[in-house]
Scaffold this active site. Sequence first.
Site, PDB file in Angstrom:
ATOM      1  N   HIS A  40      43.535  48.673  38.939  1.00 40.02           N
ATOM      2  CA  HIS A  40      42.131  48.306  38.718  1.00 40.02           C
ATOM      3  C   HIS A  40      41.203  49.425  39.193  1.00 40.02           C
ATOM      4  O   HIS A  40      40.834  49.464  40.370  1.00 40.02           O
ATOM      5  CB  HIS A  40      41.809  47.021  39.483  1.00 40.02           C
ATOM      6  CG  HIS A  40      42.670  45.860  39.093  1.00 40.02           C
ATOM      7  ND1 HIS A  40      43.968  45.734  39.504  1.00 40.02           N
ATOM      8  CD2 HIS A  40      42.409  44.783  38.319  1.00 40.02           C
ATOM      9  CE1 HIS A  40      44.479  44.613  39.004  1.00 40.02           C
ATOM     10  NE2 HIS A  40      43.552  44.028  38.286  1.00 40.02           N
ATOM     11  N   HIS A 271      37.895  47.184  34.392  1.00 41.79           N
ATOM     12  CA  HIS A 271      38.287  46.274  35.476  1.00 41.79           C
ATOM     13  C   HIS A 271      39.751  46.432  35.873  1.00 41.79           C
ATOM     14  O   HIS A 271      40.058  46.675  37.042  1.00 41.79           O
ATOM     15  CB  HIS A 271      38.011  44.810  35.096  1.00 41.79           C
ATOM     16  CG  HIS A 271      38.755  43.851  35.968  1.00 41.79           C
ATOM     17  ND1 HIS A 271      38.242  43.371  37.146  1.00 41.79           N
ATOM     18  CD2 HIS A 271      40.019  43.338  35.865  1.00 41.79           C
ATOM     19  CE1 HIS A 271      39.142  42.591  37.720  1.00 41.79           C
ATOM     20  NE2 HIS A 271      40.222  42.546  36.963  1.00 41.79           N
ATOM     21  N   GLU A 420      39.810  21.904  53.827  1.00 39.58           N
ATOM     22  CA  GLU A 420      41.206  22.214  54.172  1.00 39.58           C
ATOM     23  C   GLU A 420      41.562  23.665  53.835  1.00 39.58           C
ATOM     24  O   GLU A 420      42.209  24.353  54.610  1.00 39.58           O
ATOM     25  CB  GLU A 420      42.167  21.268  53.432  1.00 39.58           C
ATOM     26  CG  GLU A 420      42.034  19.796  53.803  1.00 39.58           C
ATOM     27  CD  GLU A 420      40.890  19.087  53.079  1.00 39.58           C
ATOM     28  OE1 GLU A 420      40.244  19.697  52.208  1.00 39.58           O
ATOM     29  OE2 GLU A 420      40.651  17.897  53.383  1.00 39.58           O
ATOM     30  N   HIS A 482      47.103   8.892  49.055  1.00 36.51           N
ATOM     31  CA  HIS A 482      47.255   9.389  50.421  1.00 36.51           C
ATOM     32  C   HIS A 482      48.714   9.451  50.866  1.00 36.51           C
ATOM     33  O   HIS A 482      48.994   9.728  52.029  1.00 36.51           O
ATOM     34  CB  HIS A 482      46.457   8.507  51.383  1.00 36.51           C
ATOM     35  CG  HIS A 482      44.982   8.753  51.322  1.00 36.51           C
ATOM     36  ND1 HIS A 482      44.273   8.726  50.145  1.00 36.51           N
ATOM     37  CD2 HIS A 482      44.085   9.060  52.296  1.00 36.51           C
ATOM     38  CE1 HIS A 482      43.000   9.003  50.396  1.00 36.51           C
ATOM     39  NE2 HIS A 482      42.860   9.210  51.693  1.00 36.51           N
TER      40      HIS A 482
HETATM   41  C1  LIG Z   1      42.648  33.000  42.789  1.00 37.51           C
HETATM   42  C2  LIG Z   1      42.681  34.057  41.744  1.00 37.51           C
HETATM   43  N1  LIG Z   1      42.442  33.736  40.458  1.00 37.51           N
HETATM   44  C3  LIG Z   1      42.516  34.681  39.504  1.00 37.51           C
HETATM   45  C4  LIG Z   1      42.847  35.957  39.807  1.00 37.51           C
HETATM   46  C5  LIG Z   1      42.981  37.000  38.714  1.00 37.51           C
HETATM   47  N2  LIG Z   1      41.857  37.961  38.791  1.00 37.51           N
HETATM   48  C6  LIG Z   1      41.982  39.128  39.409  1.00 37.51           C
HETATM   49  S1  LIG Z   1      40.565  40.013  39.412  1.00 37.51           S
HETATM   50  C7  LIG Z   1      39.767  38.823  38.534  1.00 37.51           C
HETATM   51  C8  LIG Z   1      38.325  39.007  38.149  1.00 37.51           C
HETATM   52  C9  LIG Z   1      37.513  39.285  39.321  1.00 37.51           C
HETATM   53  O1  LIG Z   1      36.232  39.640  38.949  1.00 37.51           O
HETATM   54  P1  LIG Z   1      35.359  40.448  39.991  1.00 37.51           P
HETATM   55  O2  LIG Z   1      35.532  39.897  41.336  1.00 37.51           O
HETATM   56  O3  LIG Z   1      33.985  40.499  39.431  1.00 37.51           O
HETATM   57  O4  LIG Z   1      36.026  41.871  40.014  1.00 37.51           O
HETATM   58  P2  LIG Z   1      35.590  43.160  39.194  1.00 37.51           P
HETATM   59  O5  LIG Z   1      35.712  42.807  37.735  1.00 37.51           O
HETATM   60  O6  LIG Z   1      34.193  43.461  39.576  1.00 37.51           O
HETATM   61  O7  LIG Z   1      36.572  44.184  39.607  1.00 37.51           O
HETATM   62  C10 LIG Z   1      40.610  37.756  38.276  1.00 37.51           C
HETATM   63  C11 LIG Z   1      40.214  36.554  37.510  1.00 37.51           C
HETATM   64  C12 LIG Z   1      43.109  36.251  41.165  1.00 37.51           C
HETATM   65  N3  LIG Z   1      43.466  37.477  41.553  1.00 37.51           N
HETATM   66  N4  LIG Z   1      42.994  35.306  42.098  1.00 37.51           N
END
Ligand SMILES: Cc1ncc(C[n+]2csc(CCOP(=O)(O)OP(=O)(O)O)c2C)c(N)n1
Length: 671
Positions: A40, A271, A420, A482
Amino acid sequence: MTNLARNLAPQAGARPSIREMANAIRALSMDAVEKANSGHPGMPMGMADAATVLFTKFLKFDASAPDWPDRDRFVLSAGHGSMLLYSLLYLTGYPEMSVEQLENFRQLGSKTAGHPEYHHAPGIETTTGPLGQGITTAVGMAIAERLMNARFGDAVADHYTYVLAGDGCLMEGISQEAIDLAGHLKLNKLIVLWDDNSISIDGSTSLSTSINQLKRFEASNWTAFRVDGHDPAQVEAAIAKARQSDKPTLIACKTIIGFGAPNKQGSEKTHGAPLGKDEVAAARIQLHWPYPPFVVPDQILAAWRAFGERGKSAHEAWKDRLHSLPQSERRHIEQMLSGNIPAVVTEKLNAFKAEMVAQKPKLATRKSSEMALQVINDATDMTIGGSADLTHSNYTITKGMKLVKPGDFSGRYIHYGIREHGMAAAMNGIALHGGFVPYGGTFLVFLDYMRGGVRLSALMGLRVIYVLTHDSIGVGEDGPTHQPIEHLAILRATPNFQVFRPADAVETAEAYEIALASRKTPSAMVLSRQNVAAVRLETSSENLTARGAYILHDTDGKRDVTFLATGSEAELAVAAAETLKAEGVHAAVVSMPCWELFEQQSAGYQAKVLGTAPRVAIEAAGRFGWDRWIGASGAFIGMNGFGASGPAAQVYKHFGITADAAVAAAKKLIG
Ligand SMILES: Cc1ncc(C[n+]2csc(CCOP(=O)(O)OP(=O)(O)O)c2C)c(N)n1
């Protein structure tokens, strides 16, 4: 050096600018992603300027001593941007983060895993990648810092916790739990830099959100403001202001994702994919970075390395302050920071065990847990208790424990609220920070609401203790919502996790002793709501729970059948064995409070305990996982589906989890 390089290189002798230093991060990040052909680049390139300001102007660290307890913590919550962190660790001269590691980004065996992994290299404060975990873990770190500060003052603990979070972190529900808790507690040394680039994987964040984050944070008792994340002066002023706030602070850094890649910046294309050869070349020109991949010119590297050393004097001063403290106080601090639980805890737990053997109380194991915690909390001040709003059901607070309150961290019991997931991640942060052992309670069934944090406790190898009460259909009238059925199985399926389901007060105390001694493994105490009979009726100098399973009730030599049971069902197994004995059938009872520890025993011990007779397992939960212990010919008495609402004893009967059913199953097997 090529002509182009000569033209674009910084003037000899001139001090590199923030932008030039940031460009080192950009170049290393895009080159590493390019070489790995995965990763990334967008986030590191977008946040390079703000991160450079933070690391060069504010962050208190000594790269040669990554574990210095009073260092500022830097948490890369947007873990996918791992190359930002790896670049910073390399540039500032942390041990083990060589340029070769950057070249081996995302390769098997490298320290530069796809997402930052705790323990892989010094300077990686926590594992991140599941979005939202980092910011919430940071809340735990900030709590721990304040707890240390309240005990020993600024001379010993006085550091900030900085977080770099993305849109994804702030969209995840767990972030609301984090923000609310941090704002409530007035964690003013927590500062979040939000990479406000309005882009996530699918495209513009406008596809899925219309929130006003600044207002959201303000409503949660934070200071919040927005700056241009590419303007070092604005970022510097913002961080300086944040450090003066009496609340936690959000700094929205408006940035362009993939900054410097002329054709792709600002787009989701940067990204999570390599920029491609042509775009990398174009970015080199755009950024005035003519150097070959992974080469940082001496002048810029030297400037970065100097910042890596800048904290040495602060580190030395901290050591001096520690040494000038009265010896007893210094020893106390060092002992807490060492993470070793004082030996007196085991002594007191042993005395408690002896008392329980003598008294043979009929108690819910959640109550036994409270009594064991009382012993532990009286014997050490390292434990930090809490519950997700079920304190008086989980029995997690013990006499004499003061509360942690907004701005007052002299206490040691945290009301985590109905959060939690936030509690799990915050406990990870407390454990990572050092000095304390966190335990926190909720109902076992709500494990589902905190699995993300629980999984990271195990992955990171943290000593976090989950107190999970109301562990079966024994909950009774609260009904199937529960009544946990599948939760033991998922906990047992989690690597590096100890699941204790103790049968009585003695086993409960033993389980706590093991959990406290397990420096690199989290534990769950799975505890009954309903009273259970004492089953450990004789004193043993050995911690039998440490064997994972042991013969609780033996036969006189011959064995016709073996009952395997955990927790509240151990007494059913004992009753069944006694009934069978009266009929001349030799039944042994094996108590199995912790499968994971039993798996670690020798084959000989396992064979002796399990025996060769047919086996009947009894556990008021789903069958998943039991077949390995009962074998092909065994029987299982437990749950086949969800539970039902009704008085506990009737629900047990309804689902056929009784001593009579165990007797019948045994007879059927014996034939
Ligand atoms: C809990 C979770 N859900 C989904 C992902 C997959 N994922 C990785 S980065 C991302 C997008 C994040 O967007 P942003 O925080 O704006 O990052 P940027 O595009 O600016 O690098 C997703 C959905 C993950 N790593 N963790």
